[in-house]
Design an enzyme around this catalytic site. Sequence first.
Site, PDB file in Angstrom:
ATOM      1  N   SER A 161       0.799  -1.134   0.212  1.00  0.00           N
ATOM      2  CA  SER A 161       0.019   0.022   0.188  1.00  0.00           C
ATOM      3  C   SER A 161       0.812   1.341  -0.006  1.00  0.00           C
ATOM      4  CB  SER A 161      -0.830  -0.038   1.177  1.00  0.00           C
ATOM      5  OG  SER A 161      -1.887  -0.984   1.171  1.00  0.00           O
ATOM      6  N   ASP A 182     -17.312   1.271  -1.748  1.00  0.00           N
ATOM      7  CA  ASP A 182     -16.418   0.008  -1.604  1.00  0.00           C
ATOM      8  C   ASP A 182     -17.319  -0.818  -0.836  1.00  0.00           C
ATOM      9  OD1 ASP A 182     -14.583  -1.749  -1.062  1.00  0.00           O
ATOM     10  OD2 ASP A 182     -13.678  -0.703   0.550  1.00  0.00           O
ATOM     11  N   ASP A 196     -10.783  -6.447  -0.468  1.00  0.00           N
ATOM     12  CA  ASP A 196     -10.172  -5.511   0.315  1.00  0.00           C
ATOM     13  C   ASP A 196      -9.618  -5.813   1.656  1.00  0.00           C
ATOM     14  OD1 ASP A 196     -10.530  -2.102   0.093  1.00  0.00           O
ATOM     15  OD2 ASP A 196     -10.427  -2.915   2.138  1.00  0.00           O
ATOM     16  N   HIS A 242     -15.221  -0.034   2.981  1.00  0.00           N
ATOM     17  CA  HIS A 242     -15.030   1.401   3.649  1.00  0.00           C
ATOM     18  C   HIS A 242     -16.007   2.229   3.376  1.00  0.00           C
ATOM     19  CE1 HIS A 242     -10.765  -0.432   3.457  1.00  0.00           C
ATOM     20  NE2 HIS A 242     -10.586   0.402   4.743  1.00  0.00           N
ATOM     21  N   CYS A 246      -7.589   2.012   1.280  1.00  0.00           N
ATOM     22  CA  CYS A 246      -8.607   1.266   0.759  1.00  0.00           C
ATOM     23  C   CYS A 246      -8.306   0.633  -0.732  1.00  0.00           C
ATOM     24  CB  CYS A 246      -9.976   2.251   0.371  1.00  0.00           C
ATOM     25  SG  CYS A 246     -11.109   1.129  -0.763  1.00  0.00           S
TER      26      CYS A 246
END
EC number: 3.4.16.4
Length: 669
Positions: free
Chosen positions: A330, A354, A367, A373, A386
Site C-alpha cells: 500500500s 467500496d 479489500d 470502507h 482502501c
Amino acid sequence: MTELKNLERELSRFRGRLLAAALFVLLCFGLLAARLAWLQIVRHAELATQAEANRIAVVPIVPNRGLIVDRNGIVLATNYSAYTLEITPSKVEGELDPMIDQLGALLDIQPRDRRRFKRLLDESKSFESLPIRTKLSDEEVARFMAQRFRFPGVDVRARLFRNYPEGESASHLLGYIGRINAKEKAAMEDWDEETQGNYRGTDYIGKLGLEQSYERDLHGITGFEEVETSAGGRAVRRLRSHPATPGNTLVLSVDMRLQQLIEKLYGDRRGALVALDPRSGEVLSFVSKPTFDPNLFVDGIDADSWRELNESIDKPLLNRALRGTYPPGSTFKPFMALVGLATGKRTPQQAISDPGYFMFGNHRFRDDKEGGHGFVDMYRSIVHSCDTYYYVLASELGVDMMAEHLAPFGFGQLTGIDLEGEVKGILPSTTWKKRAYKRPEQQRWYAGETISLGIGQGYNSYTMLQLAQALGTLASGGERHKPHLVREVVDVVHGTRRPVGDQRIDPVPIKPEHLAVIRQALVGVNIEGTSATAFRGAAYTSAGKTGTAQVVGIKQNEKYNAAKMAEHLRDHALFVAYAPAEDPRIAVALIVENAGFGAQNAAPIARRIFDYWLQGLYPTDEDIAAVQQGQSPAPLKPPRPLAQVVFKTSAPASAAALAPSGAASGVAR
C-alpha cells in the site's frame, strides 16, 4: 732406394697450413671484437640497465589505506599494523606439510590457518609470499626469529590490516577488503600501465560496498625503495626511497549513531531501510538486516564462518537495501493516486462505493477490510488504505499508462547510488513482459494482471532505495537527486576536499494542486489513519503511508492467518514517511520482512528515527526492546536527549587524521 723429400713442396704445404691457422685465429679474434663492439657499443645502454637492476632491487612500499568516517567524524574503517608469518612455497626445501608441522610445534597454528593457507596456495603462484599465521605477538616473533635458520622460505613480515571498529554495524554499506584472487588479477591486466604500477606489492583490494566502489580513492599511491643487493640477493644498503602516499579519507553522509539505533530497533528481524535527505540526496542511514562482521574477511575468512554466513536461511550477506526487491504494498497507493490525478482519471472529490471487494470477470479481488470502507474519495483511500479504490483505478488506467507515469519517479530503474551491484527491480508493462518471458503465451499481458498492480502487488518489485528516492521526489515537490553515501573525499596530504555533492537529475513535473492533495492525505495517515498510533504525541507534523505486502497468494475462499503460516511465508511490513511535513528534511522507506502489519511493526521504527533526527531524542532501552517485539507504537517512556546517552561508537577522528601534516581543519559534520 730411399726417396728424397721435396723440401720446396713441404715448405709450401707448411706455409699453407700456417696461413690457414693465422686466418682462423684472425677470424676468431674478429668475431670476438665484433661481439665486444656489439655488447659494449650497440647494447651498452640495455646491458648497463640490466646490470644495475641486478645490483639494485626496487621494493614497492604499499600505502596506508584511506579512512572511512561518518558525517560526525566517527571512524568506520581504519588500519593497524601487525606481524604475519609467511611462506614462499618456491623457496621451501622439501615438502610443505612436514615443514608446517615443524612450525606448528614452534608457534600456534590452528587447523583453520592451514585451511586458509591451502586455499591461498591454490589461488596463488608458488613464488608469492602467503600468510600462514597473522597477528603474531612480540613473543612469537622472537621465538621464530631464534629458529629462523631452520625454515628457508619462511619469514616474518610487518603488514597493515584493515579494521572495522564498529563490527557488524553498517557492514553492507562499508563492504570489506580481501586478498586479490586469480579472477581479479586477470581483470587487472586490462588496467592502464600507470594503475597497474600503482598496485605493485598490493595484496588486498575492496570486495564490496564503499571499499569496492571507492577503491582507487582509498588505495593511495604506492611508493618505492631502491636497495643495493649483494650477489646472493641480500640487501646491502638503501640508495633512495620515495614514500607511499596514503589513501584519501571518505567522509560519509551517514550518521553512524542513527544507523546503530535503527539496527537495534530491528533486533533479530530481517529487513532493509533507507533514510535520505530529500533536499540533496544524501543518504543518512542505509540498513540491511541481518548484518555480518567485515573483520572476518580481512585476513581470509575460515571455512566454518563462511559456511555459516553463506548457508544461513536469513542471508546475512545479501545487501537488502541495494539488491533486495519487494512488492511495495500500500505504500504504492500515493503514487497511483498521483497518476490518477495527472491522467484525469480521478479528481480529489470523486468517490466510489467500496463493498469490500472488486469483481473482475469471475475473480473477486478482496479489500483488507471485510464489508468495505463505504464511500471513499482520494483522501480516505490513502488515509484508510482502501484497496478497492485502487483496484478500480488500475483497471481504468491500464498497465502501460501506469508504467509511463511511474517511471519518472525512478521505479524499475537504477538510482545511480555510489555503490556497485544495485538492481533495477520491476516496473511492469507489456513491453517488460515480452522481454522477460520466452514463450508467446507467457509474453501476453492479461487484463486481470493489472488489477493487483494498483495496490503494489503483482509483478511490482522494487528496492527500498528506489522507494526512498521516489518518496523524496514527492516530498520535494518533484525535484530529484541522485542518492549518495559519500559526502566528500579528503586528500590527507594536501588537505583538499572534493565534494561528492548534490547531483540533480531531471525533475518530475507535478502540478502543485495535485501535490497538495497527496501530501495532505499522507499527513492524515499519521494523524487519523493507519499509523496515527505510532505518531501520537509527536512534536512535529509528519507524512507517511503504511503497507503490508503478501509473500504468497491466498485462495479466494481462505483468510490470511499468520499464526498458521511458516515465518518466512508471512506478510512483509512496510512504511514510507517524511518529516517535517511542511519542510521535509528526512525521508524514510523501510521493510520488516515477514512481520505483518506495517502500522504495528514498521511505522514505530520511523517514529524513533524522526525523534532522533528532528529533536535529538533517543529512545529508552525498554522502548527499543518493545519496538523489536512490535509492541510499542508510540514511545513507552519519554526519550532521552542525545547528550545523556553513552554511545559505544568509537571516538570521532581527530582533525589531524583528515588534514595534511602540520595542519588542522574541522571535520565536516
